[in-house]
Design a protein around this motif. Structure first.
Motif, PDB file in Angstrom:
ATOM      1  N   ALA A 219     -14.750 -14.455  -3.143  1.00 44.00           N
ATOM      2  CA  ALA A 219     -15.819 -15.200  -2.476  1.00 44.00           C
ATOM      3  C   ALA A 219     -16.647 -14.286  -1.582  1.00 44.00           C
ATOM      4  O   ALA A 219     -17.874 -14.444  -1.482  1.00 44.00           O
ATOM      5  N   ALA A 220     -15.987 -13.335  -0.933  1.00 46.88           N
ATOM      6  CA  ALA A 220     -16.701 -12.427  -0.023  1.00 46.88           C
ATOM      7  C   ALA A 220     -17.291 -11.231  -0.757  1.00 46.88           C
ATOM      8  O   ALA A 220     -18.009 -10.435  -0.138  1.00 46.88           O
ATOM      9  N   ALA A 221     -16.985 -11.109  -2.053  1.00 49.46           N
ATOM     10  CA  ALA A 221     -17.479  -9.980  -2.860  1.00 49.46           C
ATOM     11  C   ALA A 221     -17.102  -8.645  -2.228  1.00 49.46           C
ATOM     12  O   ALA A 221     -17.911  -7.705  -2.171  1.00 49.46           O
ATOM     13  N   ILE A 222     -15.851  -8.564  -1.751  1.00 49.96           N
ATOM     14  CA  ILE A 222     -15.355  -7.324  -1.151  1.00 49.96           C
ATOM     15  C   ILE A 222     -14.595  -6.543  -2.222  1.00 49.96           C
ATOM     16  O   ILE A 222     -13.536  -6.987  -2.689  1.00 49.96           O
ATOM     17  N   PRO A 223     -15.086  -5.388  -2.647  1.00 52.71           N
ATOM     18  CA  PRO A 223     -14.377  -4.611  -3.672  1.00 52.71           C
ATOM     19  C   PRO A 223     -13.113  -3.966  -3.094  1.00 52.71           C
ATOM     20  O   PRO A 223     -13.075  -3.566  -1.925  1.00 52.71           O
ATOM     21  N   LEU A 224     -12.108  -3.886  -3.902  1.00 54.32           N
ATOM     22  CA  LEU A 224     -10.882  -3.234  -3.470  1.00 54.32           C
ATOM     23  C   LEU A 224     -11.077  -1.727  -3.464  1.00 54.32           C
ATOM     24  O   LEU A 224     -11.678  -1.166  -4.398  1.00 54.32           O
ATOM     25  N   PRO A 225     -10.601  -1.016  -2.432  1.00 51.79           N
ATOM     26  CA  PRO A 225     -10.670   0.452  -2.457  1.00 51.79           C
ATOM     27  C   PRO A 225      -9.927   1.000  -3.677  1.00 51.79           C
ATOM     28  O   PRO A 225      -8.948   0.407  -4.151  1.00 51.79           O
ATOM     29  N   GLY A 226     -10.404   2.119  -4.187  1.00 52.83           N
ATOM     30  CA  GLY A 226      -9.837   2.694  -5.398  1.00 52.83           C
ATOM     31  C   GLY A 226      -8.320   2.832  -5.389  1.00 52.83           C
ATOM     32  O   GLY A 226      -7.645   2.372  -6.324  1.00 52.83           O
ATOM     33  N   PRO A 227      -7.730   3.458  -4.341  1.00 48.15           N
ATOM     34  CA  PRO A 227      -6.265   3.604  -4.326  1.00 48.15           C
ATOM     35  C   PRO A 227      -5.540   2.263  -4.310  1.00 48.15           C
ATOM     36  O   PRO A 227      -4.499   2.112  -4.952  1.00 48.15           O
ATOM     37  N   VAL A 228      -6.093   1.274  -3.583  1.00 49.70           N
ATOM     38  CA  VAL A 228      -5.462  -0.055  -3.539  1.00 49.70           C
ATOM     39  C   VAL A 228      -5.547  -0.716  -4.910  1.00 49.70           C
ATOM     40  O   VAL A 228      -4.572  -1.322  -5.386  1.00 49.70           O
ATOM     41  N   ASP A 229      -6.696  -0.583  -5.565  1.00 48.37           N
ATOM     42  CA  ASP A 229      -6.857  -1.174  -6.889  1.00 48.37           C
ATOM     43  C   ASP A 229      -5.878  -0.553  -7.888  1.00 48.37           C
ATOM     44  O   ASP A 229      -5.264  -1.264  -8.692  1.00 48.37           O
ATOM     45  N   ARG A 230      -5.711   0.757  -7.832  1.00 52.29           N
ATOM     46  CA  ARG A 230      -4.784   1.418  -8.746  1.00 52.29           C
ATOM     47  C   ARG A 230      -3.342   1.027  -8.446  1.00 52.29           C
ATOM     48  O   ARG A 230      -2.522   0.837  -9.351  1.00 52.29           O
ATOM     49  N   PHE A 231      -3.017   0.900  -7.157  1.00 51.78           N
ATOM     50  CA  PHE A 231      -1.665   0.479  -6.766  1.00 51.78           C
ATOM     51  C   PHE A 231      -1.364  -0.925  -7.296  1.00 51.78           C
ATOM     52  O   PHE A 231      -0.314  -1.164  -7.900  1.00 51.78           O
ATOM     53  N   LEU A 232      -2.298  -1.848  -7.080  1.00 51.55           N
ATOM     54  CA  LEU A 232      -2.091  -3.216  -7.546  1.00 51.55           C
ATOM     55  C   LEU A 232      -2.040  -3.279  -9.069  1.00 51.55           C
ATOM     56  O   LEU A 232      -1.262  -4.036  -9.648  1.00 51.55           O
ATOM     57  N   GLY A 233      -2.873  -2.466  -9.727  1.00 55.05           N
ATOM     58  CA  GLY A 233      -2.862  -2.441 -11.183  1.00 55.05           C
ATOM     59  C   GLY A 233      -1.559  -1.910 -11.737  1.00 55.05           C
ATOM     60  O   GLY A 233      -1.005  -2.451 -12.707  1.00 55.05           O
TER      61      GLY A 233
END
Length: 313
Positions: free
Chosen positions: A180-194
């Motif tokens: 809803a806030a259109a806040i992109p995940l930081p790259g390292p966080v996105d890779r960690f979650l993935g």
């Protein structure tokens, strides 16, 4: 049809692997529980948080879909309960209703739907979890509680407190806020979650199979388990198709997602809830096992029908 079978076969094969490992004591029950805990508390929340947070909320959340899916879910729950009441007390009747209405959308939804619908499928999965887990779990806890003054409210209070700290529901809420806030995940966080979320499917399926390895279907329970499995695997998806596709005329994506989610076998959570309240636990246990066995053939057929002969434009 063969393409759906080939897509679903490896997924149900992992369930079979978990079943065999538990049945032949290659793993201990505590090990199966640990794998299930990892999947439920860490891997699955990471998967849903990442997928829902990476797309706009309007892309993953559809109020009409949620309302329609929830309406069918509650209709199945109360209709099954009312049909059982002439022969069962309120608690066991509610347990049978939960067996017909609570699907394994958390464990089976992501590995089955995401390959078919893409990452957008995370939204329908999240709404199905909220419908079948959050709502039915609270209602079931209230109605299955022993007939003692205040027992139902205390049981519902415990269920609501558990829902407030449920890691999957918290991940859904967090992903919705990010979207809803259109806040992109930081790259390292996105890779960690993935990376962490990538383990959700295999671990959840193996734990599900290990849990099924402890269950059995006795001949005396076959009729009840068969009737509940029919309601869960056939009637529930049919009603979702009629409501979302024919009456509400939703887009084909939402109809396909709703029907396939409704076609999930009965969740082991329904058995745990019935066992905790000593309400038709054997019947629900048999339904969990039988509906999962039948779903290996029924789910590919349902997916083929809803994307082919019964597809909504």
């Amino acid at each position: 049809m063969l393409s759906f079978l080939s897509l679903c076969a490896p997924i149900f094969a992992i369930i079979g692997l978990g079943w065999a490992a538990a049945r032949f004591r290659m793993v201990q029950p505590a090990m199966v529980d640990a794998v299930g805990t990892f999947s439920f508390h860490f891997a699955l929340p990471a998967l849903l948080l990442r997928l829902m947070g990476s797309q706009p909320l309007g892309h993953s959340f559809e109020p009409v879909f949620f309302a329609g899916y929830l309406a069918v879910c509650l209709s199945i729950f109360f209709a099954t309960m009312l049909l059982a009441l002439p022969w069962r007390r309120r608690g066991p009747a509610a347990a049978l209703g939960a067996a017909a209405a609570m699907g394994n959308v958390g464990y089976l939804g992501p590995p089955l739907l995401l390959p078919l619908l893409g990452e957008r499928g995370a939204g329908p999965i999240a709404m199905a979890i909220m419908s079948e887990v959050a709502v039915v779990l609270a209602l079931g806890s209230l109605l299955m509680a022993p007939a003692m003054p205040g027992a139902g409210l205390r049981a519902m209070g415990r269920a609501l407190r558990a829902l407030l700290v449920n890691p999957v529901l918290l991940a859904i809420a967090g992903g919705a806020l990010l979207g809803a806030a259109a806040i992109p995940l930081p790259g390292p966080v996105d890779r960690f979650l993935g990376f962490l979320g990538g383990a959700a499917g295999p671990t959840a399926l193996f734990a599900l199979g290990g849990t099924l390895g402890r269950l059995a279907v006795s001949r005396k329970l076959l009729a009840v388990a068969g009737g509940l499995s029919l309601a869960k695997l056939a009637l529930y998806p049919l009603l979702v198709w009629l409501l979302l596709g024919v009456m509400l005329q939703r887009d084909g994506f939402w109809v396909q997602a709703g029907v396939m989610l409704a076609a999930m076998p009965t969740a082991s959570n329904a058995f745990i809830m019935a066992q905790r309240n000593m309400a038709a636990a054997e019947e629900v246990s048999a339904t969990v096992l039988l509906s999962t066995l039948l779903a290996a053939a029924c789910f590919p057929l349902t997916a083929w029908l809803v994307t082919g002969p019964l597809a909504v434009p």
